[in-house]
Design a protein around this motif. Structure first.
Motif, PDB file in Angstrom:
ATOM      1  N   LEU A 167      43.784  16.032  41.300  1.00 49.94           N
ATOM      2  CA  LEU A 167      43.282  16.119  39.921  1.00 49.94           C
ATOM      3  C   LEU A 167      44.452  16.446  39.007  1.00 49.94           C
ATOM      4  O   LEU A 167      44.968  17.572  39.024  1.00 49.94           O
ATOM      5  CB  LEU A 167      42.223  17.218  39.810  1.00 49.94           C
ATOM      6  N   ALA A 168      44.870  15.471  38.229  1.00 47.60           N
ATOM      7  CA  ALA A 168      46.011  15.681  37.326  1.00 47.60           C
ATOM      8  C   ALA A 168      45.584  16.591  36.175  1.00 47.60           C
ATOM      9  O   ALA A 168      44.447  16.518  35.706  1.00 47.60           O
ATOM     10  CB  ALA A 168      46.490  14.349  36.781  1.00 47.60           C
ATOM     11  N   MET A 169      46.506  17.441  35.736  1.00 45.79           N
ATOM     12  CA  MET A 169      46.206  18.399  34.660  1.00 45.79           C
ATOM     13  C   MET A 169      47.367  18.437  33.672  1.00 45.79           C
ATOM     14  O   MET A 169      48.449  17.914  33.943  1.00 45.79           O
ATOM     15  CB  MET A 169      46.004  19.793  35.242  1.00 45.79           C
ATOM     16  N   CYS A 170      47.123  19.127  32.545  1.00 37.37           N
ATOM     17  CA  CYS A 170      48.118  19.126  31.460  1.00 37.37           C
ATOM     18  C   CYS A 170      49.354  19.959  31.785  1.00 37.37           C
ATOM     19  O   CYS A 170      50.415  19.740  31.181  1.00 37.37           O
ATOM     20  CB  CYS A 170      47.479  19.596  30.161  1.00 37.37           C
ATOM     21  N   ASN A 171      49.254  20.914  32.680  1.00 36.59           N
ATOM     22  CA  ASN A 171      50.431  21.640  33.177  1.00 36.59           C
ATOM     23  C   ASN A 171      50.028  22.426  34.435  1.00 36.59           C
ATOM     24  O   ASN A 171      48.837  22.531  34.748  1.00 36.59           O
ATOM     25  CB  ASN A 171      51.055  22.564  32.103  1.00 36.59           C
ATOM     26  N   GLY A 172      51.009  22.993  35.104  1.00 31.28           N
ATOM     27  CA  GLY A 172      50.732  23.700  36.356  1.00 31.28           C
ATOM     28  C   GLY A 172      49.993  25.012  36.140  1.00 31.28           C
ATOM     29  O   GLY A 172      49.217  25.435  36.995  1.00 31.28           O
ATOM     30  N   THR A 173      50.225  25.653  34.994  1.00 30.42           N
ATOM     31  CA  THR A 173      49.589  26.950  34.737  1.00 30.42           C
ATOM     32  C   THR A 173      48.078  26.782  34.559  1.00 30.42           C
ATOM     33  O   THR A 173      47.285  27.526  35.155  1.00 30.42           O
ATOM     34  CB  THR A 173      50.220  27.609  33.491  1.00 30.42           C
ATOM     35  N   ILE A 174      47.680  25.793  33.743  1.00 29.22           N
ATOM     36  CA  ILE A 174      46.245  25.527  33.569  1.00 29.22           C
ATOM     37  C   ILE A 174      45.639  25.053  34.895  1.00 29.22           C
ATOM     38  O   ILE A 174      44.509  25.423  35.243  1.00 29.22           O
ATOM     39  CB  ILE A 174      46.024  24.458  32.461  1.00 29.22           C
ATOM     40  N   ALA A 175      46.389  24.270  35.650  1.00 25.99           N
ATOM     41  CA  ALA A 175      45.891  23.809  36.957  1.00 25.99           C
ATOM     42  C   ALA A 175      45.630  25.010  37.870  1.00 25.99           C
ATOM     43  O   ALA A 175      44.606  25.072  38.558  1.00 25.99           O
ATOM     44  CB  ALA A 175      46.904  22.859  37.594  1.00 25.99           C
ATOM     45  N   LEU A 176      46.540  26.006  37.835  1.00 29.94           N
ATOM     46  CA  LEU A 176      46.330  27.232  38.616  1.00 29.94           C
ATOM     47  C   LEU A 176      45.075  27.953  38.144  1.00 29.94           C
ATOM     48  O   LEU A 176      44.241  28.381  38.954  1.00 29.94           O
ATOM     49  CB  LEU A 176      47.527  28.178  38.443  1.00 29.94           C
ATOM     50  N   GLU A 177      44.941  28.096  36.817  1.00 28.84           N
ATOM     51  CA  GLU A 177      43.781  28.826  36.271  1.00 28.84           C
ATOM     52  C   GLU A 177      42.470  28.161  36.667  1.00 28.84           C
ATOM     53  O   GLU A 177      41.497  28.829  37.030  1.00 28.84           O
ATOM     54  CB  GLU A 177      43.885  28.914  34.750  1.00 28.84           C
ATOM     55  N   ILE A 178      42.460  26.830  36.597  1.00 24.79           N
ATOM     56  CA  ILE A 178      41.238  26.102  36.957  1.00 24.79           C
ATOM     57  C   ILE A 178      40.939  26.268  38.450  1.00 24.79           C
ATOM     58  O   ILE A 178      39.793  26.540  38.846  1.00 24.79           O
ATOM     59  CB  ILE A 178      41.359  24.620  36.528  1.00 24.79           C
ATOM     60  N   ALA A 179      41.974  26.162  39.288  1.00 23.39           N
ATOM     61  CA  ALA A 179      41.754  26.317  40.741  1.00 23.39           C
ATOM     62  C   ALA A 179      41.262  27.729  41.064  1.00 23.39           C
ATOM     63  O   ALA A 179      40.341  27.919  41.865  1.00 23.39           O
ATOM     64  CB  ALA A 179      43.035  26.001  41.499  1.00 23.39           C
ATOM     65  N   ILE A 180      41.879  28.726  40.409  1.00 24.50           N
ATOM     66  CA  ILE A 180      41.516  30.131  40.643  1.00 24.50           C
ATOM     67  C   ILE A 180      40.040  30.360  40.300  1.00 24.50           C
ATOM     68  O   ILE A 180      39.293  30.987  41.052  1.00 24.50           O
ATOM     69  CB  ILE A 180      42.432  31.046  39.784  1.00 24.50           C
ATOM     70  N   ARG A 181      39.606  29.826  39.162  1.00 29.74           N
ATOM     71  CA  ARG A 181      38.193  29.982  38.743  1.00 29.74           C
ATOM     72  C   ARG A 181      37.266  29.189  39.640  1.00 29.74           C
ATOM     73  O   ARG A 181      36.176  29.639  39.992  1.00 29.74           O
ATOM     74  CB  ARG A 181      38.007  29.481  37.305  1.00 29.74           C
ATOM     75  N   ALA A 182      37.704  27.979  39.977  1.00 36.17           N
ATOM     76  CA  ALA A 182      36.809  27.082  40.723  1.00 36.17           C
ATOM     77  C   ALA A 182      36.513  27.616  42.124  1.00 36.17           C
ATOM     78  O   ALA A 182      35.417  27.394  42.648  1.00 36.17           O
ATOM     79  CB  ALA A 182      37.411  25.680  40.803  1.00 36.17           C
ATOM     80  N   VAL A 183      37.477  28.313  42.754  1.00 38.41           N
ATOM     81  CA  VAL A 183      37.194  28.856  44.088  1.00 38.41           C
ATOM     82  C   VAL A 183      36.470  30.203  43.991  1.00 38.41           C
ATOM     83  O   VAL A 183      36.061  30.762  45.005  1.00 38.41           O
ATOM     84  CB  VAL A 183      38.452  28.993  44.987  1.00 38.41           C
ATOM     85  N   GLY A 184      36.329  30.725  42.785  1.00 39.27           N
ATOM     86  CA  GLY A 184      35.555  31.961  42.596  1.00 39.27           C
ATOM     87  C   GLY A 184      36.346  33.238  42.788  1.00 39.27           C
ATOM     88  O   GLY A 184      35.764  34.284  43.099  1.00 39.27           O
ATOM     89  N   MET A 185      37.663  33.192  42.616  1.00 39.47           N
ATOM     90  CA  MET A 185      38.439  34.441  42.712  1.00 39.47           C
ATOM     91  C   MET A 185      38.081  35.354  41.548  1.00 39.47           C
ATOM     92  O   MET A 185      37.818  34.873  40.435  1.00 39.47           O
ATOM     93  CB  MET A 185      39.948  34.127  42.677  1.00 39.47           C
ATOM     94  N   ARG A 186      38.052  36.665  41.773  1.00 43.18           N
ATOM     95  CA  ARG A 186      37.816  37.653  40.717  1.00 43.18           C
ATOM     96  C   ARG A 186      38.397  38.992  41.174  1.00 43.18           C
ATOM     97  O   ARG A 186      39.044  39.042  42.235  1.00 43.18           O
ATOM     98  CB  ARG A 186      36.313  37.759  40.399  1.00 43.18           C
ATOM     99  N   ASP A 187      38.213  40.044  40.410  1.00 45.88           N
ATOM    100  CA  ASP A 187      38.636  41.422  40.738  1.00 45.88           C
ATOM    101  C   ASP A 187      40.142  41.495  41.058  1.00 45.88           C
ATOM    102  O   ASP A 187      40.943  41.576  40.167  1.00 45.88           O
ATOM    103  CB  ASP A 187      37.786  42.003  41.873  1.00 45.88           C
ATOM    104  N   GLU A 188      40.490  41.495  42.349  1.00 47.13           N
ATOM    105  CA  GLU A 188      41.908  41.584  42.727  1.00 47.13           C
ATOM    106  C   GLU A 188      42.302  40.391  43.597  1.00 47.13           C
ATOM    107  O   GLU A 188      41.526  39.989  44.473  1.00 47.13           O
ATOM    108  CB  GLU A 188      42.170  42.850  43.565  1.00 47.13           C
ATOM    109  N   VAL A 189      43.489  39.867  43.344  1.00 46.03           N
ATOM    110  CA  VAL A 189      44.021  38.780  44.178  1.00 46.03           C
ATOM    111  C   VAL A 189      45.462  39.119  44.544  1.00 46.03           C
ATOM    112  O   VAL A 189      46.244  39.577  43.707  1.00 46.03           O
ATOM    113  CB  VAL A 189      43.935  37.418  43.442  1.00 46.03           C
ATOM    114  N   ILE A 190      45.806  38.902  45.794  1.00 49.29           N
ATOM    115  CA  ILE A 190      47.154  39.231  46.281  1.00 49.29           C
ATOM    116  C   ILE A 190      48.094  38.055  46.054  1.00 49.29           C
ATOM    117  O   ILE A 190      47.743  36.896  46.317  1.00 49.29           O
ATOM    118  CB  ILE A 190      47.097  39.636  47.763  1.00 49.29           C
ATOM    119  N   VAL A 191      49.286  38.391  45.545  1.00 46.93           N
ATOM    120  CA  VAL A 191      50.219  37.372  45.091  1.00 46.93           C
ATOM    121  C   VAL A 191      51.638  37.931  45.286  1.00 46.93           C
ATOM    122  O   VAL A 191      51.827  39.150  45.263  1.00 46.93           O
ATOM    123  CB  VAL A 191      49.889  37.088  43.589  1.00 46.93           C
ATOM    124  N   PRO A 192      52.641  37.061  45.468  1.00 45.70           N
ATOM    125  CA  PRO A 192      54.006  37.622  45.509  1.00 45.70           C
ATOM    126  C   PRO A 192      54.493  37.962  44.102  1.00 45.70           C
ATOM    127  O   PRO A 192      54.042  37.352  43.126  1.00 45.70           O
ATOM    128  CB  PRO A 192      54.845  36.477  46.103  1.00 45.70           C
TER     129      PRO A 192
END
Ligand SMILES: Cc1ncc(COP(=O)(O)O)c(C=O)c1O
Length: 380
Positions: A62-87
Motif C-alpha cells: 500500500l503506497a503512502m505519502c511518506n514513511g511516517t504516515i505509513a508507520l502511523e497507519i500501520a500502528i493504528r491498523a494493528v491496534g497498538m495502544r498504551d505502550e509499545v517497545i521501540v529502539p
C-alpha cells in the motif's frame, strides 16, 4: 591537510538522491498531465504497488505519502495502544509515529555489534501496558526477526517493522515485507529508492491491508460512503512516476553502492581504531548506508574525524546521534533513560555514516581513506 583547499571541490553528501532515467520520468509526467489524473489511486500508483509487491514476494503493497504516515497507519491498523517497545537508536520518526498516536514509546537497548534492537532488552521492558513491538531493520540489516516473532507470539503482542532502510533487502533469504504483521518502507528522497516523498506498508494479511486501504483515504469505501476513521495517506501520480523510473535503475544503484561499500571496507581496514559495519554476504542488501565506528568509544575522536571530513567537503553524518531518548519530548518523559540504554549511548557516540551512491567513486574513497587515516592519527 585542508588549510588551503578542501580535498573535494564539490561536497559529497550522505543520501544524495538516486535518480533513474530523466527521459522516462518526464515521459511519464507528460502522460499524467495528459490524463489529468494526479492523485487518488491513479494508474501509476497501482502499477508501482504491483511491481513492489511482486519484487518483495508479498501479497499487499500500500503506497503512502511518506514513511511516517505509513508507520502511523500501520500502528493504528494493528491496534497498538498504551505502550509499545521501540529502539531509541533509529531516526526520530519511528518514536514520533507512536507518540503522535497517543502511544508511549518505551525504549529498548540495542546489540552493540549489529546496532539492532536486542530481544533480551525488549523482554525486559514489557509491562502489563505493553501492546506491541515496533522494531527497525536499521541500516537495511536485519532486526532479529525470529526472536522478536517468538516474543510477540508468547507474550500476545503485535509486531511490526520499520523497514525504512531496507528496500529490496533479504534477511536469511526472506525478502523484506513478510516479517511480523506488516513492514513499513520510506521512499524519501534520501533513501536507496525514492518517490521524492513517499512510503508503503507491506503485509500478507488481507484484512489488515483492507483496513489500511480505507485509513489512507479518509475511510472512503466508495463515493459518498465513509465507513472507517481515516486520514490522507495517499501517494500522488508524479511521485509514483519517479518510483517506477527509479525502480528500473535499482540494480545499477545497488552495484555502485556495493562497490563503494567494499572500497570503504578496504580503506578502513588500513586505519587502526576504525571499523566498517560488516554485512551478511548471503543476503541481498542495498548498501545504502556505509557505517563506520570509532572503536575507542570516544565521542571527541568521532567528532574530530567528522569535522576533518567536513573541512574537506566530505559531509559525513553522526547518525543517530544523540539517540531519541535525548530528544524532546522523550528527554522529559524519561530523564534517566540513558541508564537502561548503555549500548545505545555508546554506539551513538561512535558512529559515522559516509557519503556513497553514484556521485562517489572508488577513487574518491581512496582519497577519503587518506583523510580518515590522517584525522584518526591526529585525533588520538
Ligand atoms: C528508520 C526510519 N523510519 C522512518 C523514517 C520516516 O520516513 P519518511 O521520511 O518517509 O517519513 C525514516 C526516514 O526518514 C527512517 O530513516
Amino acid at each position: 591537510m585542508p588549510l588551503d583547499a578542501p580535498a573535494f571541490e564539490t561536497p559529497l553528501h550522505v543520501g544524495r538522491p538516486n535518480i533513474g532515467s530523466r527521459e522516462r520520468f518526464l515521459e511519464r509526467v507528460n502522460d499524467i498531465l495528459d490524463r489529468r489524473w494526479l492523485s487518488n489511486d491513479g494508474p501509476l500508483v497501482r502499477e508501482l504497488e504491483e511491481r513492489i509487491a511482486e519484487r518483495m514476494g508479498v501479497r499487499h503493497c500500500l503506497a503512502m505519502c511518506n514513511g511516517t504516515i505509513a508507520l502511523e497507519i500501520a500502528i493504528r491498523a494493528v491496534g497498538m495502544r498504551d505502550e509499545v517497545i521501540v529502539p531509541s537508536y533509529t531516526f526520530v520518526a519511528t518514536a514520533h509515529a507512536l507518540h503522535w498516536q497517543g502511544i508511549v514509546p518505551v525504549f529498548a537497548d540495542i546489540d552493540p555489534d549489529t546496532h539492532q534492537i536486542d530481544p533480551v532488552a525488549v523482554e525486559r521492558m514489557i509491562t502489563p501496558r505493553t501492546t506491541g513491538i515496533l522494531a527497525v531493520h536499521l541500516w537495511g540489516r536485519s532486526a532479529p526477526a525470529a526472536a522478536l516473532e517468538e516474543i510477540a507470539e508468547r507474550r500476545g503482542l503485535e509486531l511490526i517493522f520499520d523497514a525504512a532502510h531496507a528496500f529490496d533487502c533479504t534477511f536469511a533469504g526472506r525478502p523484506v515485507g513478510s516479517h511480523g504483521r506488516a513492514e513499513v518502507l520510506s521512499f524519501h528522497a534520501t533513501k536507496f529508492f525514492n518517490t521524492i516523498e513517499g512510503g508503503a506498508v507491506l503485509t500478507n494479511d488481507d484484512d489488515l491491508a483492507e483496513r489500511m486501504r480505507l485509513m489512507r483515504n479518509f475511510g472512503f469505501a466508495g463515493e459518498d460512503n465513509v465507513i472507517h476513521p481515516g486520514t490522507n495517506g495517499k501517494l500522488n501520480e508524479v511521485s509514483a512516476a519517479m518510483g517506477l523510473t527509479n525502480l528500473e535503475a535499482i540494480e545499477e544503484v545497488t552495484a555502485t553502492n556495493r562497490e563503494n561499500a567494499e572500497a570503504y571496507a578496504a580503506v578502513v581496514s588500513e586505519v587502526p581504531g576504525l571499523r566498517a559495519l560488516p554485512f551478511e554476504d548471503s543476503d541481498r542488501n542495498n548498501h545504502q548506508y556505509v557505517v563506520l565506528e570509532v572503536e575507542s568509544g570516544s565521542q571527541e575522536v568521532r567528532d574530530a574525524i567528522v569535522a576533518r571530513l567536513r573541512e574537506n567537503n566530505v559531509l559525513a553524518r553522526k547518525y543517530f546521534w544523540p539517540g531519541i531518548h535525548r530528544m524532546q519530548p522523550y528527554r522529559d518523559l524519561y530523564p534517566h533513560a540513558g541508564l537502561v540504554l548503555p549500548h545505545t549511548e555508546d554506539v551513538a557516540r561512535r558512529v559515522i555514516v559516509m557519503p556513497s551512491g553514484t556521485a562517489v567513486t572508488t577513487d574518491d574513497i581512496r582519497t577519503i581513506g587518506g583523510i580518515l587515516a590522517e584525522a584518526m592519527e591526529s585525533a588520538q
